[in-house]
Design a protein around this motif. Sequence first.
Motif, PDB file in Angstrom:
ATOM      1  N   ILE A   1     -46.826 -22.952   9.947  1.00  0.00           N
ATOM      2  CA  ILE A   1     -47.213 -21.654   9.368  1.00  0.00           C
ATOM      3  C   ILE A   1     -46.128 -21.190   8.405  1.00  0.00           C
TER       4      ILE A   1
ATOM      5  N   ALA B   1     -46.973 -21.178   4.680  1.00  0.00           N
ATOM      6  CA  ALA B   1     -47.658 -20.044   4.051  1.00  0.00           C
ATOM      7  C   ALA B   1     -46.657 -19.002   3.572  1.00  0.00           C
TER       8      ALA B   1
ATOM      9  N   GLN C   1     -46.009 -17.791  -0.335  1.00  0.00           N
ATOM     10  CA  GLN C   1     -45.899 -16.389  -0.759  1.00  0.00           C
ATOM     11  C   GLN C   1     -44.636 -16.167  -1.587  1.00  0.00           C
TER      12      GLN C   1
ATOM     13  N   HIS D   1     -51.470  -9.084   3.859  1.00  0.00           N
ATOM     14  CA  HIS D   1     -52.462  -9.947   3.233  1.00  0.00           C
ATOM     15  C   HIS D   1     -53.828  -9.283   3.132  1.00  0.00           C
TER      16      HIS D   1
ATOM     17  N   ASP E   1     -51.327 -15.636  -4.429  1.00  0.00           N
ATOM     18  CA  ASP E   1     -51.226 -16.304  -3.141  1.00  0.00           C
ATOM     19  C   ASP E   1     -52.584 -16.723  -2.600  1.00  0.00           C
ATOM     20  N   HIS E   2     -53.613 -15.913  -2.824  1.00  0.00           N
ATOM     21  CA  HIS E   2     -54.917 -16.146  -2.201  1.00  0.00           C
ATOM     22  C   HIS E   2     -55.886 -16.956  -3.059  1.00  0.00           C
TER      23      HIS E   2
ATOM     24  N   SER F   1     -55.365 -22.785  -1.349  1.00  0.00           N
ATOM     25  CA  SER F   1     -54.559 -21.752  -1.995  1.00  0.00           C
ATOM     26  C   SER F   1     -53.099 -22.186  -1.912  1.00  0.00           C
TER      27      SER F   1
ATOM     28  N   TRP G   1     -52.310 -22.021   2.024  1.00  0.00           N
ATOM     29  CA  TRP G   1     -53.458 -21.635   2.840  1.00  0.00           C
ATOM     30  C   TRP G   1     -54.616 -22.610   2.656  1.00  0.00           C
TER      31      TRP G   1
ATOM     32  N   LEU H   1     -58.997 -17.788   5.162  1.00  0.00           N
ATOM     33  CA  LEU H   1     -57.796 -18.521   4.797  1.00  0.00           C
ATOM     34  C   LEU H   1     -57.009 -18.742   6.078  1.00  0.00           C
ATOM     35  N   GLN H   2     -56.570 -19.980   6.321  1.00  0.00           N
ATOM     36  CA  GLN H   2     -55.941 -20.280   7.610  1.00  0.00           C
ATOM     37  C   GLN H   2     -54.807 -21.272   7.482  1.00  0.00           C
ATOM     38  N   LYS H   3     -53.941 -21.275   8.513  1.00  0.00           N
ATOM     39  CA  LYS H   3     -52.841 -22.243   8.582  1.00  0.00           C
ATOM     40  C   LYS H   3     -52.462 -22.461  10.039  1.00  0.00           C
TER      41      LYS H   3
ATOM     42  N   ALA I   1     -55.149 -16.938  10.896  1.00  0.00           N
ATOM     43  CA  ALA I   1     -56.269 -16.956   9.956  1.00  0.00           C
ATOM     44  C   ALA I   1     -56.645 -15.528   9.600  1.00  0.00           C
TER      45      ALA I   1
END
Length: 384
Positions: free
Chosen positions: A90, A93, A97, A275, A290-291, A316, A319, A332-334, A346
């Motif tokens: 994680i 992510a 950013q 976020h 970022d997204h 992303s 992500w 969006l998940q990690k 997420a």
Amino acid sequence: MKRRLVSLRALCGLAGIVCLSVAAAAPASADPLLDETVEFTGSVLFLQTKVPGLLIGAVRNGDTAIYGFGESSDGGKEPDGDTVLRIGSITKAFTGQVLAALTADGTVSLTQRLGELAPDLGTGKDPNVSAIRLIDLATHSAGLPRELPREPGPADDPLNTITRDGFVSWLNTEPLLYAPGTGVLYSNFAFDLLAIGLSDAAKTPYPELLKKHVTGPLGMSDTTFELDEEQKTRFMQGHNFDGKPLPDIPTGDMAVGSGGLYSTPKDLLRWMQWHLDRLAEKDAETRLLDHAAYLVRDNLNPVQGMDESGHMDAMSLAWVVMMPEGNRPLILQKAGGLQGTFAYIAFAPTRGVAAFVAINKFDFGAAMTMAEVVNEMIATLAPR
């Protein structure tokens, strides 16, 4: 904003129904549906996975709920919102950013080549090395292997053989696995190079960059690469596949982009609120950068290592983007895993909902289950 922190006190099963007795003093959230959903989801998941300890939390429209089950250490207390844990990949992510923030302020650009910032990493046996851009590193599309091949480090410091000289040596002697931008292969190697490039561009050690652009402004005081003595008393012990406790290990200087962070559920949900604040004027450009979905799956070859926590439709900045499907919104998940802890986070950026879950045992089946359950919980809290 109220947080509800409770632990599992008693469980009973009857006709598939889980009955819970929780601490009566636990404060009620302003969002009772959020409390109900997170509590029930966490309790069932804890029973199903049979792990020593589990943490689960969610935020919806500014309200949060956090629940802990089991033990944070062998014979220790239940985990809660202040429990410190390794979040593994994680971390990527967060690195994404930082890239977005430095792009927004003009320090770098997404299409800037790594070799412009770190000349020793910009040439190699394969001429394609000079074409690697920051966006390729941040989307796992640089053509790099998952790990830097290296000699194993000592048991108490296994990451210390990840070095800048090792990165340079590999690039000088080995070909890339594919041309940058043409495929996606999950790569810790890439994100450690990204952190080096960002640090060199800003002329600032990477941990300081992270604190300046992410954790400091958001008040995430427990999100760090190195624990102080007080934080160590709140640390959640990880366990190996055989159930034996694993020692905590130092992150070192080079694994900071890919997977070295510690954090807490409270810090992570605070980060998720940033976020989810997608229409806010402050940090608007960073959030948009970022997204955004930069690589869609169509015509990428290979695509490998991206589907364990849900099918990757696009990438992303670190992500994994999952397009809407059925009742499930865009997510969006990690996921991450390190030293006996698996974690997953997420969020549904258009629905004001995010969720986090962690278990303190290496168990691939449980890790995939918890990601699936959290994705379903997001769909429950924010249906299309």
